[in-house]
Design a protein around this motif. Structure first.
Motif, PDB file in Angstrom:
ATOM      1  N   ILE A 120       0.837  -1.209   0.000  1.00 13.74           N
ATOM      2  CA  ILE A 120       0.000   0.000   0.000  1.00 13.74           C
ATOM      3  C   ILE A 120       0.866   1.250   0.000  1.00 13.74           C
ATOM      4  O   ILE A 120       0.654   2.182  -0.780  1.00 13.74           O
ATOM      5  CB  ILE A 120      -0.952  -0.007   1.213  1.00 13.74           C
ATOM      6  CG1 ILE A 120      -2.029  -1.076   1.042  1.00 13.74           C
ATOM      7  CG2 ILE A 120      -1.598   1.368   1.404  1.00 13.74           C
ATOM      8  CD1 ILE A 120      -2.902  -1.287   2.252  1.00 13.74           C
ATOM      9  N   ILE A 121       1.870   1.266   0.875  1.00 14.95           N
ATOM     10  CA  ILE A 121       2.721   2.457   0.993  1.00 14.95           C
ATOM     11  C   ILE A 121       3.634   2.595  -0.225  1.00 14.95           C
ATOM     12  O   ILE A 121       3.803   3.697  -0.764  1.00 14.95           O
ATOM     13  CB  ILE A 121       3.532   2.394   2.298  1.00 14.95           C
ATOM     14  CG1 ILE A 121       2.572   2.443   3.495  1.00 14.95           C
ATOM     15  CG2 ILE A 121       4.546   3.532   2.361  1.00 14.95           C
ATOM     16  CD1 ILE A 121       3.238   2.339   4.833  1.00 14.95           C
ATOM     17  N   ARG A 122       4.207   1.486  -0.678  1.00 10.49           N
ATOM     18  CA  ARG A 122       5.103   1.552  -1.832  1.00 10.49           C
ATOM     19  C   ARG A 122       4.353   2.036  -3.084  1.00 10.49           C
ATOM     20  O   ARG A 122       4.845   2.882  -3.831  1.00 10.49           O
ATOM     21  CB  ARG A 122       5.724   0.184  -2.104  1.00 10.49           C
ATOM     22  CG  ARG A 122       6.832   0.233  -3.175  1.00 10.49           C
ATOM     23  CD  ARG A 122       7.310  -1.132  -3.603  1.00 10.49           C
ATOM     24  NE  ARG A 122       6.329  -1.852  -4.383  1.00 10.49           N
ATOM     25  CZ  ARG A 122       5.660  -2.916  -3.943  1.00 10.49           C
ATOM     26  NH1 ARG A 122       5.887  -3.387  -2.730  1.00 10.49           N
ATOM     27  NH2 ARG A 122       4.774  -3.518  -4.704  1.00 10.49           N
ATOM     28  N   THR A 123       3.155   1.487  -3.311  1.00 12.95           N
ATOM     29  CA  THR A 123       2.374   1.884  -4.482  1.00 12.95           C
ATOM     30  C   THR A 123       2.054   3.371  -4.472  1.00 12.95           C
ATOM     31  O   THR A 123       2.151   4.056  -5.499  1.00 12.95           O
ATOM     32  CB  THR A 123       1.061   1.072  -4.546  1.00 12.95           C
ATOM     33  OG1 THR A 123       1.372  -0.313  -4.624  1.00 12.95           O
ATOM     34  CG2 THR A 123       0.227   1.477  -5.738  1.00 12.95           C
ATOM     35  N   ALA A 124       1.692   3.895  -3.315  1.00 11.11           N
ATOM     36  CA  ALA A 124       1.368   5.322  -3.210  1.00 11.11           C
ATOM     37  C   ALA A 124       2.588   6.183  -3.518  1.00 11.11           C
ATOM     38  O   ALA A 124       2.496   7.187  -4.236  1.00 11.11           O
ATOM     39  CB  ALA A 124       0.836   5.638  -1.812  1.00 11.11           C
ATOM     40  N   HIS A 125       3.744   5.790  -3.014  1.00 12.99           N
ATOM     41  CA  HIS A 125       4.959   6.585  -3.247  1.00 12.99           C
ATOM     42  C   HIS A 125       5.459   6.439  -4.681  1.00 12.99           C
ATOM     43  O   HIS A 125       6.040   7.383  -5.239  1.00 12.99           O
ATOM     44  CB  HIS A 125       6.039   6.199  -2.234  1.00 12.99           C
ATOM     45  CG  HIS A 125       5.823   6.811  -0.890  1.00 12.99           C
ATOM     46  ND1 HIS A 125       6.167   8.119  -0.603  1.00 12.99           N
ATOM     47  CD2 HIS A 125       5.285   6.304   0.250  1.00 12.99           C
ATOM     48  CE1 HIS A 125       5.864   8.390   0.655  1.00 12.99           C
ATOM     49  NE2 HIS A 125       5.320   7.302   1.193  1.00 12.99           N
ATOM     50  N   GLU A 126       5.229   5.288  -5.297  1.00 13.92           N
ATOM     51  CA  GLU A 126       5.569   5.138  -6.714  1.00 13.92           C
ATOM     52  C   GLU A 126       4.725   6.083  -7.572  1.00 13.92           C
ATOM     53  O   GLU A 126       5.228   6.734  -8.494  1.00 13.92           O
ATOM     54  CB  GLU A 126       5.344   3.692  -7.156  1.00 13.92           C
ATOM     55  CG  GLU A 126       6.407   2.724  -6.648  1.00 13.92           C
ATOM     56  CD  GLU A 126       6.087   1.283  -6.991  1.00 13.92           C
ATOM     57  OE1 GLU A 126       6.979   0.432  -6.856  1.00 13.92           O
ATOM     58  OE2 GLU A 126       4.933   1.001  -7.385  1.00 13.92           O
ATOM     59  N   THR A 127       3.438   6.162  -7.246  1.00 17.39           N
ATOM     60  CA  THR A 127       2.528   7.072  -7.962  1.00 17.39           C
ATOM     61  C   THR A 127       2.956   8.514  -7.772  1.00 17.39           C
ATOM     62  O   THR A 127       3.006   9.304  -8.724  1.00 17.39           O
ATOM     63  CB  THR A 127       1.088   6.886  -7.454  1.00 17.39           C
ATOM     64  OG1 THR A 127       0.693   5.524  -7.612  1.00 17.39           O
ATOM     65  CG2 THR A 127       0.125   7.787  -8.212  1.00 17.39           C
ATOM     66  N   ARG A 128       3.286   8.848  -6.539  1.00 21.20           N
ATOM     67  CA  ARG A 128       3.684  10.227  -6.231  1.00 21.20           C
ATOM     68  C   ARG A 128       5.004  10.576  -6.932  1.00 21.20           C
ATOM     69  O   ARG A 128       5.175  11.685  -7.463  1.00 21.20           O
ATOM     70  CB  ARG A 128       3.809  10.363  -4.711  1.00 21.20           C
ATOM     71  CG  ARG A 128       4.052  11.808  -4.219  1.00 21.20           C
ATOM     72  CD  ARG A 128       5.540  12.154  -4.158  1.00 21.20           C
ATOM     73  NE  ARG A 128       5.761  13.485  -3.648  1.00 21.20           N
ATOM     74  CZ  ARG A 128       5.987  13.735  -2.370  1.00 21.20           C
ATOM     75  NH1 ARG A 128       5.994  12.749  -1.493  1.00 21.20           N
ATOM     76  NH2 ARG A 128       6.216  14.973  -1.985  1.00 21.20           N
ATOM     77  N   LEU A 129       5.968   9.626  -6.937  1.00 26.98           N
ATOM     78  CA  LEU A 129       7.269   9.874  -7.554  1.00 26.98           C
ATOM     79  C   LEU A 129       7.126  10.088  -9.054  1.00 26.98           C
ATOM     80  O   LEU A 129       7.751  10.998  -9.627  1.00 26.98           O
ATOM     81  CB  LEU A 129       8.214   8.697  -7.282  1.00 26.98           C
ATOM     82  CG  LEU A 129       9.635   8.833  -7.838  1.00 26.98           C
ATOM     83  CD1 LEU A 129      10.328  10.064  -7.273  1.00 26.98           C
ATOM     84  CD2 LEU A 129      10.449   7.581  -7.526  1.00 26.98           C
ATOM     85  N   ALA A 130       6.298   9.269  -9.705  1.00 23.06           N
ATOM     86  CA  ALA A 130       6.076   9.425 -11.146  1.00 23.06           C
ATOM     87  C   ALA A 130       5.461  10.782 -11.460  1.00 23.06           C
ATOM     88  O   ALA A 130       5.853  11.458 -12.424  1.00 23.06           O
ATOM     89  CB  ALA A 130       5.168   8.304 -11.648  1.00 23.06           C
TER      90      ALA A 130
END
Length: 421
Positions: free
Chosen positions: A388-398
């Motif tokens: 959950i946390i990794r997916t959110a930060h991947e979205t934010r980073l992109a």
């Protein structure tokens, strides 16, 4: 204040009316209550309970007023503890969020009915045999000791509340579906009429309610022997529990030391009951059947002790390292998930998006700083939590890279392939 049949009738009519109002106006149409809705109705029910106690003060019946408030606070604390088990049961049955209101209201209704039966039985037994207070006191001390032992040893999973004997019997002798059909209790599959998991979860909660009554009713009889006070304190403590569940959802888990506080309260009332039994002793093998000269604990002191224990329990739970660690871990997951949902919404303002990013970063940093022992103890589903946390930060980073902005916290989480768990 004289407790008359008319007063009993009016009180029961009011309680039934409140339950009917909940059934027809709140859960008839399945929905997930908002925080505002839960807060407003929680405040209304708590306000009604407090106003009811003032009725005794208004007629000069201070003794019954103090007994009512002591009983109400104790029963409310025990009811909140019961919500933990309801949460486990509904999670085990994977009850959809929008249907949980109906399950909770059924649990409250069944609890009210079963505890009323126990109250009437308890009052009849006390009238016939006053030395039953010895048994009540010993039972509460044993329950308090068992609860404390479970907390100290970590052995709190001795039984599966969601797989009790009633559910096993229902599954064995009645055909049941594996799938929900809205909030219906029965469904049809391949022409056959089957139970739904909705009915099974209600059976599980109903059976669990009966177990809860065994510590709830002796506890309140330790504070008052007036059946009317026992009934009203119990009823008002249960009313509004459904709304409270949604209002403090998430906070429940943060009350990490609630069981210690409840153990102390049950133990205290158990001692009070035994002292009362000694003072009214009729057993021939104790002081030759004569009353024992012991100090009894007055109800006003009991009320003060209960309030102090609960206040300390809540404060220590929220301010302790363990409580803060749980809050950081929960909020990191909550705000990451919230950001993921926000990122999919094209109508969100830039200010809201920036605020969501800031909250996600802040709580991710706090979660990353949580001591390893707390992460091991408090994180049950580490892979899901990390995803959950990794997916959110991947979205934010992109998103940040596309806009030519920096996203330090997200870069760190993505680089290490998820948060530290």
């Amino acid at each position: 204040m004289e407790i008359t049949p008319l007063l009993w009738g009016i009180t029961i009519a009011v309680i039934v009316g409140l339950l009917a109002f909940d059934y027809f106006f709140h859960v008839r149409k399945a929905h997930l209550p908002t925080i505002r809705e839960a807060a407003v109705w929680s405040a209304i029910y708590v306000g009604l309970a407090l106003l009811f106690g003032l009725m005794f003060f208004a007629v000069g019946d201070t003794a019954h007023a103090v007994e009512y408030y002591a009983g109400y606070i104790t029963e409310k604390a025990l009811s909140v503890d019961n919500l933990f088990v309801f949460l486990v049961i509904m999670a085990s049955f994977k009850v959809p969020r929008e249907f949980q209101q109906k399950v909770l209201l059924f649990g409250i209704t069944f609890a009210l009915i079963s505890r009323t039966v126990f109250i009437l039985l308890g009052a009849a037994i006390i009238e016939a045999w006053s030395d039953v207070f010895y048994l009540f006191g010993i039972a509460l001390l044993l329950i308090a000791g068992q609860q404390l032992r479970g907390e100290l040893t970590g052995d709190k999973d001795g039984k599966d509340e969601a797989d009790n004997v009633m559910v096993r019997l229902a599954k064995r002798f009645l055909p049941a579906s594996e799938h929900y059909d809205g909030d219906k209790l029965f469904t049809r599959e391949n022409g056959k009429r089957l139970l739904t998991p909705m009915l099974l979860v209600m059976v599980a909660i109903g059976a669990t309610d009966i177990l809860f009554a065994f510590d709830s009713i002796p506890a309140i009889f330790g504070l008052t022997q007036e059946p009317y006070i026992v009934f009203t304190a119990t009823a008002f403590s249960l009313m509004g529990l459904r709304q409270l569940y949604f209002l403090i959802d998430g906070l429940l888990d943060r009350l990490v030391y609630l069981s210690y506080g409840l153990s102390a309260i049950l133990g205290f009332i158990g001692v009070k009951l035994i002292l009362h039994a000694l003072h009214e002793n009729n057993l021939p093998f104790i002081n030759e059947g004569e009353n024992v000269s012991v100090v009894e604990i007055p109800t006003n002191l009991s009320l003060l002790v209960i309030v102090i224990i609960l206040a300390i329990t809540v404060a220590v739970s929220l301010l302790s390292p363990k409580g803060k660690a749980l809050r950081a871990l929960q909020n990191a997951e909550r705000y990451a998930f919230r950001y993921s949902r926000l990122a999919e919404d094209t109508d969100v303002s830039e200010a809201d998006r920036v605020q969501a990013e800031q909250l996600m970063d802040d709580w991710t940093r706090k979660a990353e700083s949580v001591a390893p022992r707390y992460r091991e103890e408090l994180l049950e589903h580490k892979d899901k939590y990390s995803d959950i946390i990794r997916t959110a930060h991947e979205t934010r980073l992109a998103s940040a890279r596309a806009a030519g902005r920096e996203a330090g916290e997200s870069e760190k989480i993505v680089k290490q392939r998820g948060p530290t768990v």
